[in-house]
Scaffold this active site. Sequence first.
Site, PDB file in Angstrom:
ATOM      1  CB  CYS A 390       1.016   1.223   3.639  1.00 43.67           C
ATOM      2  SG  CYS A 390      -0.418   0.723   2.667  1.00 43.67           S
ATOM      3  CB  ALA A 391       0.142   3.874  -1.209  1.00 46.61           C
ATOM      4  N   PRO A 392       3.438   3.447  -1.654  1.00 45.21           N
ATOM      5  CG  PRO A 392       5.142   3.495  -3.266  1.00 45.21           C
ATOM      6  CD  PRO A 392       4.615   4.252  -2.079  1.00 45.21           C
ATOM      7  N   GLY A 394       6.848   0.528  -0.038  1.00 48.31           N
ATOM      8  CA  GLY A 394       8.288   0.398   0.210  1.00 48.31           C
ATOM      9  C   GLY A 394       8.618   0.282   1.686  1.00 48.31           C
ATOM     10  CE  LYS A 395       8.282   6.144   4.321  1.00 44.92           C
ATOM     11  NZ  LYS A 395       7.880   6.399   2.910  1.00 44.92           N
ATOM     12  CG  ASP A 413      -2.883   4.654   1.114  1.00 47.15           C
ATOM     13  OD1 ASP A 413      -1.746   5.074   1.431  1.00 47.15           O
ATOM     14  OD2 ASP A 413      -3.648   5.288   0.355  1.00 47.15           O
ATOM     15  CG  ASP A 440     -10.327   8.828   7.019  1.00 45.22           C
ATOM     16  OD1 ASP A 440      -9.110   9.103   7.128  1.00 45.22           O
ATOM     17  OD2 ASP A 440     -11.220   9.689   7.025  1.00 45.22           O
ATOM     18  CG  ASP A 457       5.454   8.798   4.624  1.00 42.40           C
ATOM     19  OD1 ASP A 457       5.573  10.035   4.793  1.00 42.40           O
ATOM     20  OD2 ASP A 457       5.906   8.212   3.632  1.00 42.40           O
ATOM     21  CB  CYS A 514       8.307  13.923   1.557  1.00 43.41           C
ATOM     22  SG  CYS A 514       6.634  14.002   0.875  1.00 43.41           S
TER      23      CYS A 514
END
Length: 646
Positions: A390-392, A394-395, A413, A440, A457, A514
């Site tokens: 999840c970091a940071p 935004g999603k 995370d 984890d 992600d 990404c």
Amino acid sequence: MGRKLDPTRKEKRGPGRKARKQRGAEVELARFLPPEPETGRKKLSSHGRKRAAKRRLGAGSGPAGRRPLGGGGGRDPAGQTAHGRSGFSDGNSKWLAPAKAKKTQPKGNHVELSSDGEVEEGSWEMEEEEDGSSEEMVDDYGASSSEEEELLPIEKAALKQKPDRKRLSEDDSDEEEEEEEEAEEASKQKLGQKEEESPDLQLNLDVDEQFKLPTSEEIEKENILFISEPPDLHVIHQRIKGNLDVLQDFVVKREEGRTRQEYLALLRRDMAAYYSYSDFLLTKLMDIFPLPELINFLEANEVPRPVTIRTNTLKTRRRDLAQALINRGVNLDPLGKWSKTGLVIYDSSVPIGATPEYLAGHYMLQGASSLLPVMALAPQENERILDMCCAPGGKTSYIAQLMKNTGMILANDSNAERLRSVVGNLHRLGVTNAVVSNCDGRQFPKVLGGFDRVLLDAPCSGTGVISKDPAVKTNKDEKDILRCAHLQKELILSAIDSVNAASETGGYIVYCTCSIMVEENEWVVDYALKKRNVRLVPTGLDFGKEGFTRFKERRFHPSLKSTRRFYPHTHNMDGFFIAKFKKFSNAIPQAQKEVSAPSAVPDTVMEPPPKKKKLEGSKADKEQKLPQPTLKKKHSLQAQRRPLKA
């Protein structure tokens, strides 16, 4: 006044070639000269005009009753003769005859201009000829024009030397003129040949400048120079363009005896030097993109992506936020038709990350590509959703925004340090339905499961965000890519196992990275399709390029066409990959279960534990070998502990 030269001594040749070429000034000078009153009359020189004016003055100052020469009749004011005929009588016809023009040698290279601004090739002297008159002409300054005056000895000697000099100068001028004429003829012939060949030259301008591969010696010299001096980027850029031109039409433009691999090797070497990429990464990119598109991708990575923000609809509306930022001097526009909350920032007079609206949680600084996975996930209200990495935040906050703070979001995370930013952003944006965990992701099905939707992600090599992190150009190799791919395969299996296929509204998994590497995207998705009971479904995004179904020697499932790829040079956002799964069964296929179970176990081989009988026997032997005091002490300690346990 100097003495006049005898014009009969030398044949007049007119001005030289240079004097005839120097035209153009007479056109500008003609604007300032008075117009000629009569166009039909012959042009006169300056001396001729002075003499004509003098004659007119002399005729007007004569006695009133004087008749013209020749005894002709008088003339009335209307211009009629005494006999009633128009014009003058026959007696003065000789006087009115036009004077014969005699051309004199101009002094120096002087060129006289007429009243019309045209160049006169010589100075003309108008001389009057009268029958029976042998009087000497006197010029305007009172000097006699006769050449019978006595000359000094020095002048006579000078006159004798002048003809010899003139002959020499004439010979030299003739030779120069002949040479100039020959040069002009040669130049005309060359121009004629060029004009004949001009169509071919225009159609194929690069025939003479055809790209040629450098020899091995030249490449070695360049390598030596690169060590001592920086490369000439302009030369490298021109070589890249020429190489691409040849590769696009290789059959026609290639150099004989050269293979395509040699051209590609030189192109890869030049692009690595020009754009500062590693040879490994450029090889991977050349496998993914066609050559013209590869150049566009590399150029797009040199330019930063536009700054985008996401409106937090939990606290405000996009219209109100845009108006508030415009009032603070921010130049912005809506992100696109595909997003209802995004805004793109062009420039700002205030820091975007420190405005009162930002501190109040009205918006979140977030890349345009980061909005796409949440839109593909399409969370519904009152669902249980897992954001595995999840970091940071935004999603995660965008999911809470779409769920309107209902249901439950588990923001997980594995990095505890990065969770601090997650907690801060969730508090600032007013998210109240999120739970933050530090686990984890590979162990998550055992920790908690049964989610309606999962967003993964996955950590990746970052080859899609080179504009943000240029270090990716050189610090990635084959091991890094394979290490990331192995971790992503483990995470995607855990994410699929965490979803409840029997969910009434969900049962979906969104996998995104990404990165643009096939090993981290299509390869991982194809692996998940083989290992679990899932299928690919459309992402719901109207734009983006389809994923690969075949890459080099690999062949993937045909349903990978429903995945989406985003590139910086085509969509002006970070490189991204998105795939959406639908889980249709919670059961794990038996064939895959036996194979996947050892994968969760570490590679180290565990020895089987010893049998209980042997352990008891060994303990008894030890107790027998111990001295008596120690046995009593041991039993006493056990006796003391029994009451405490009771």
